[in-house]
Design a protein around this motif. Structure first.
Motif, PDB file in Angstrom:
ATOM      1  N   LEU A 148     -30.115  -1.235   8.533  1.00  0.00           N
ATOM      2  CA  LEU A 148     -30.021  -1.291   7.082  1.00  0.00           C
ATOM      3  C   LEU A 148     -31.388  -1.062   6.459  1.00  0.00           C
ATOM      4  N   LEU A 149     -31.437  -0.245   5.429  1.00  0.00           N
ATOM      5  CA  LEU A 149     -32.603  -0.158   4.573  1.00  0.00           C
ATOM      6  C   LEU A 149     -32.436  -1.204   3.478  1.00  0.00           C
ATOM      7  N   LEU A 150     -33.370  -2.136   3.381  1.00  0.00           N
ATOM      8  CA  LEU A 150     -33.301  -3.206   2.388  1.00  0.00           C
ATOM      9  C   LEU A 150     -34.123  -2.830   1.157  1.00  0.00           C
ATOM     10  N   PHE A 151     -33.612  -3.186  -0.030  1.00  0.00           N
ATOM     11  CA  PHE A 151     -34.308  -2.857  -1.270  1.00  0.00           C
ATOM     12  C   PHE A 151     -33.884  -3.824  -2.366  1.00  0.00           C
ATOM     13  N   ARG A 172     -37.706  -3.124   3.784  1.00  0.00           N
ATOM     14  CA  ARG A 172     -37.938  -2.724   5.165  1.00  0.00           C
ATOM     15  C   ARG A 172     -36.609  -2.310   5.788  1.00  0.00           C
ATOM     16  N   ILE A 173     -36.651  -1.910   7.041  1.00  0.00           N
ATOM     17  CA  ILE A 173     -35.453  -1.599   7.808  1.00  0.00           C
ATOM     18  C   ILE A 173     -35.211  -2.722   8.799  1.00  0.00           C
ATOM     19  N   VAL A 174     -33.947  -3.142   8.919  1.00  0.00           N
ATOM     20  CA  VAL A 174     -33.585  -4.184   9.875  1.00  0.00           C
ATOM     21  C   VAL A 174     -32.433  -3.695  10.733  1.00  0.00           C
ATOM     22  N   ASN A 175     -32.378  -4.205  11.938  1.00  0.00           N
ATOM     23  CA  ASN A 175     -31.325  -3.886  12.893  1.00  0.00           C
ATOM     24  C   ASN A 175     -30.329  -5.043  12.896  1.00  0.00           C
ATOM     25  N   VAL A 176     -29.053  -4.734  12.669  1.00  0.00           N
ATOM     26  CA  VAL A 176     -28.046  -5.794  12.626  1.00  0.00           C
ATOM     27  C   VAL A 176     -26.853  -5.425  13.502  1.00  0.00           C
ATOM     28  N   ASN A 177     -26.118  -6.436  13.911  1.00  0.00           N
ATOM     29  CA  ASN A 177     -24.880  -6.248  14.658  1.00  0.00           C
ATOM     30  C   ASN A 177     -23.737  -6.252  13.672  1.00  0.00           C
ATOM     31  N   TRP A 178     -22.810  -5.295  13.813  1.00  0.00           N
ATOM     32  CA  TRP A 178     -21.680  -5.232  12.893  1.00  0.00           C
ATOM     33  C   TRP A 178     -20.877  -6.529  12.902  1.00  0.00           C
ATOM     34  N   GLN A 179     -20.907  -7.263  14.010  1.00  0.00           N
ATOM     35  CA  GLN A 179     -20.161  -8.525  14.069  1.00  0.00           C
ATOM     36  C   GLN A 179     -20.729  -9.565  13.107  1.00  0.00           C
ATOM     37  N   ASP A 180     -21.991  -9.388  12.714  1.00  0.00           N
ATOM     38  CA  ASP A 180     -22.625 -10.316  11.780  1.00  0.00           C
ATOM     39  C   ASP A 180     -22.477  -9.869  10.333  1.00  0.00           C
ATOM     40  N   VAL A 181     -21.769  -8.783  10.126  1.00  0.00           N
ATOM     41  CA  VAL A 181     -21.540  -8.248   8.784  1.00  0.00           C
ATOM     42  C   VAL A 181     -20.140  -8.643   8.347  1.00  0.00           C
ATOM     43  N   LYS A 182     -20.039  -9.271   7.175  1.00  0.00           N
ATOM     44  CA  LYS A 182     -18.756  -9.819   6.712  1.00  0.00           C
ATOM     45  C   LYS A 182     -18.305  -9.137   5.420  1.00  0.00           C
ATOM     46  N   LEU A 228     -33.186  -4.345  -6.835  1.00  0.00           N
ATOM     47  CA  LEU A 228     -32.766  -3.641  -8.044  1.00  0.00           C
ATOM     48  C   LEU A 228     -33.201  -4.401  -9.288  1.00  0.00           C
ATOM     49  N   GLY A 229     -34.469  -4.765  -9.313  1.00  0.00           N
ATOM     50  CA  GLY A 229     -35.016  -5.427 -10.485  1.00  0.00           C
ATOM     51  C   GLY A 229     -34.886  -6.933 -10.488  1.00  0.00           C
ATOM     52  N   GLY A 230     -34.398  -7.528  -9.406  1.00  0.00           N
ATOM     53  CA  GLY A 230     -34.260  -8.977  -9.320  1.00  0.00           C
ATOM     54  C   GLY A 230     -34.580  -9.455  -7.920  1.00  0.00           C
ATOM     55  N   SER A 231     -34.252 -10.712  -7.640  1.00  0.00           N
ATOM     56  CA  SER A 231     -34.580 -11.289  -6.338  1.00  0.00           C
ATOM     57  C   SER A 231     -33.544 -10.967  -5.274  1.00  0.00           C
ATOM     58  N   GLN A 232     -32.321 -10.589  -5.691  1.00  0.00           N
ATOM     59  CA  GLN A 232     -31.271 -10.281  -4.727  1.00  0.00           C
ATOM     60  C   GLN A 232     -31.654  -9.069  -3.879  1.00  0.00           C
ATOM     61  N   THR A 233     -31.420  -9.186  -2.561  1.00  0.00           N
ATOM     62  CA  THR A 233     -31.683  -8.079  -1.645  1.00  0.00           C
ATOM     63  C   THR A 233     -30.401  -7.305  -1.390  1.00  0.00           C
TER      64      THR A 233
END
Length: 312
Positions: free
Chosen positions: A22-25, A114-124, A27-32
């Protein structure tokens, strides 16, 4: 920044392992927020823009990038967030240039993380009540903070709606008896609606699932009750999905003696040779880039053998 997104093709070893980057970014606030790196061409500083008379307010303008004209979409404004992505430090503002659904566009963001590596099983699946869940395909947790993964296909559909109707000639070619159903698997609400429209136009009945795990559980239960091919005509699956991606779903189907003979069409907003190669390795019958209703309809008719045989 070129080292930040150095070469997406080098990341294809994650494909088929139920993982993604995932590329994290912001949008004008604290939410990632996050977007699948495979959809990203590059990240660039805010470029000079030319205004387009009569364009939608979410389009900040167009930029000339690598000899081509690319629309630049204010991602925050498109999602209805206050202030838009233009809020904050102007030096930190970036454009995430993406390619999917056979088009190139830039998304204006307030800052790239930044870019992070995640497992699809951890994505809900996204929780309800955020006020923007219709723009999300999933959420995950990174460093004990919630990351919202944006349904960029939904955002793009606001600016550039895609046709969903199958042409009359293909509808006439379809031979359906409604005895068996098509299984549609996709985490994007927009993509599901597009596929549903095309399948309905051919006269097929269908069942819809939001991720590979949900679809696999249904198929296994169906197989436990009798021959699955008596119930299911074809599986049309997205590739990038929470919990279980399309490659893993395909491999699990092929590994199950009760399911292994099912026809599988992988249907992705991502194109490229790596997808074609992974389709063969995973064991799918065909791969199609999103989204052209007639191409999808033709592929469905080809895989199901439900096309009228015209006299010579």
């Amino acid at each position: 920044m070129s080292q930040f997104i150095d070469d997406v093709n080098q990341r294809t070893q994650l494909v088929g392992q139920n993982r993604m980057e995932l590329l994290l970014f912001h949008l004008g606030g604290s939410q990632t927020f996050g977007i699948n790196v495979f959809k990203v061409r590059e990240v660039i500083p805010s470029p000079p823009l030319r205004q387009i008379p009569g364009s939608m307010s979410v389009v900040r303008g167009v930029a000339t990038l690598r000899g081509g004209t690319v629309p630049i979409i204010d991602l925050a404004r498109a999602m209805g967030l206050r202030g838009g992505a233009g809020a904050g430090d102007s030096d930190a503002q970036k454009v995430v240039v993406t390619e999917f659904n056979r088009s190139v566009q830039g998304f204006w963001v307030s800052a790239v993380d930044r870019i992070v590596n995640v497992n699809w099983q951890d994505v809900k699946s996204p929780p309800r009540g955020t006020g923007r869940e219709s723009f999300l395909v999933a959420v995950t947790e990174i460093d004990n903070k919630l990351v919202e993964i944006i349904d960029v296909e939904r955002v793009l559909s606001i600016v550039n709606p895609l046709p969903t109707e199958v042409s009359a000639s293909l509808r006439e070619d379809a031979v359906t008896d409604n005895a068996r159903k098509v299984v549609i698997v996709d985490d994007s609400m927009v993509a599901r609606k597009q596929i549903e429209s095309a399948i309905k136009g051919l006269g097929f009945e269908y069942l819809v699932f939001k991720d590979g795990q949900e679809a696999l559980e249904f198929l296994e239960q169906t197989a436990a009750e009798g021959p699955v091919r008596d119930v299911i005509e074809l599986v049309i699956s997205d590739i990038e999905m929470p919990r279980m991606d399309g490659y893993t779903l395909t491999a699990r189907i092929r590994d199950n003696p009760a399911l292994k003979d099912l026809k599988i069409l992988l249907h992705s907003s991502l194109s490229g040779e790596f997808n074609t190669d992974m389709v063969r390795r995973a064991g799918a019958d065909a791969f199609l880039s999103k989204f052209n209703p007639d191409e999808l309809a033709a592929a469905v008719l080809d895989q199901t053998g439900r096309e009228n045989q015209k006299p010579e």
